[in-house]
Scaffold this active site. Structure first.
Site, PDB file in Angstrom:
ATOM      1  N   SER A  27     -63.954   4.105 -33.875  1.00  0.00           N
ATOM      2  CA  SER A  27     -62.859   4.526 -34.742  1.00  0.00           C
ATOM      3  C   SER A  27     -63.436   4.856 -36.111  1.00  0.00           C
ATOM      4  CB  SER A  27     -61.779   3.443 -34.802  1.00  0.00           C
ATOM      5  OG  SER A  27     -60.666   3.882 -35.542  1.00  0.00           O
TER       6      SER A  27
ATOM      7  N   HIS B 268     -60.958   7.442 -31.979  1.00  0.00           N
ATOM      8  CA  HIS B 268     -59.603   7.590 -32.512  1.00  0.00           C
ATOM      9  C   HIS B 268     -59.529   8.904 -33.294  1.00  0.00           C
ATOM     10  CE1 HIS B 268     -58.766   2.976 -32.425  1.00  0.00           C
ATOM     11  NE2 HIS B 268     -58.709   3.527 -31.236  1.00  0.00           N
TER      12      HIS B 268
ATOM     13  N   ASP C 196     -58.228  -2.361 -31.357  1.00  0.00           N
ATOM     14  CA  ASP C 196     -58.394  -1.619 -30.105  1.00  0.00           C
ATOM     15  C   ASP C 196     -59.810  -1.873 -29.580  1.00  0.00           C
ATOM     16  OD1 ASP C 196     -57.873   0.096 -27.984  1.00  0.00           O
ATOM     17  OD2 ASP C 196     -58.227   1.914 -29.143  1.00  0.00           O
TER      18      ASP C 196
END
Length: 194
Positions: A18, A45, A138
């Site tokens: 991310s 992401h 996540d």
């Protein structure tokens, strides 16, 4: 597990990143050897509302072909496949991938957990999960699923990550088989060709 041990039966590599992930992925993908005998699936992401050029950007520094996933495409060894914006990337079976518009996970679609969990469901102990820098939780459930299925998880050291939240959360939730700097992860990737 020994810090330098590499599971001999790796059949699939899944990678999640991310915040700060573009730089980390540039380094990691550049370290992949041309003879890599397994597929590499990646979730970064991304903004959901615009096209991504991440596969094109990272293709130039990688010895393997890099592409964006399409629904129901074949799972091809020796390739790197990215989740497209606004779709979860899933391992459907040992030969194919699927895209999903299931709800976002921790505000992200694509999200890392669905990829890691589906890979563990299909490939079990043959999965190597790599979790890099990021600013959410996540990946924690996905790392747990991979490890519970007998696969390996290598996590970027939070101290080395651009954003330490994601790797630290996964370590706290699921542990890891190795906690490595980005340079050490890259060195290990170079050794994966058989």
């Amino acid at each position: 597990m020994d810090a330098d041990a590499v599971q001999p039966n790796i059949e699939l590599i899944v990678v999640g990143a991310s915040a700060g992930g573009v730089r980390a992925l540039q380094a990691l993908l550049a370290a992949l050897p041309a003879g890599l005998p397994m597929a590499v699936l990646v979730v970064l992401h991304l903004p959901r509302d615009r096209p991504s050029r991440i596969a094109d950007l990272l293709d130039h520094g990688c010895a393997l072909p890099v592409r964006e996933a399409e629904d129901k495409q074949a799972l091809v060894p020796g390739t790197v496949t990215f989740a497209p914006p606004d779709y979860h990337l899933l391992v459907e079976d040992r030969d194919s991938l699927a895209l999903s518009v299931d709800p976002p996970v921790l505000f992200s679609r694509p999200a890392i957990d669905p990829l890691f969990e589906s890979a563990a469901d299909v490939f079990g102990g043959g999965v190597l999960a790599i979790l890099l820098t990021g600013a959410s939780n996540d990946g924690s459930a996905g790392v747990a699923a991979v490890r519970e299925a007998g696969g390996q998880a290598w996590i970027q050291s939070p101290d080395d990550a651009f954003s330490p939240i994601m790797p630290a959360a996964a370590l706290a939730h699921a542990g890891a088989d190795a906690v490595l700097t980005l340079d050490s992860l890259c060195s290990r990737m170079k050794g994966l060709a058989r």
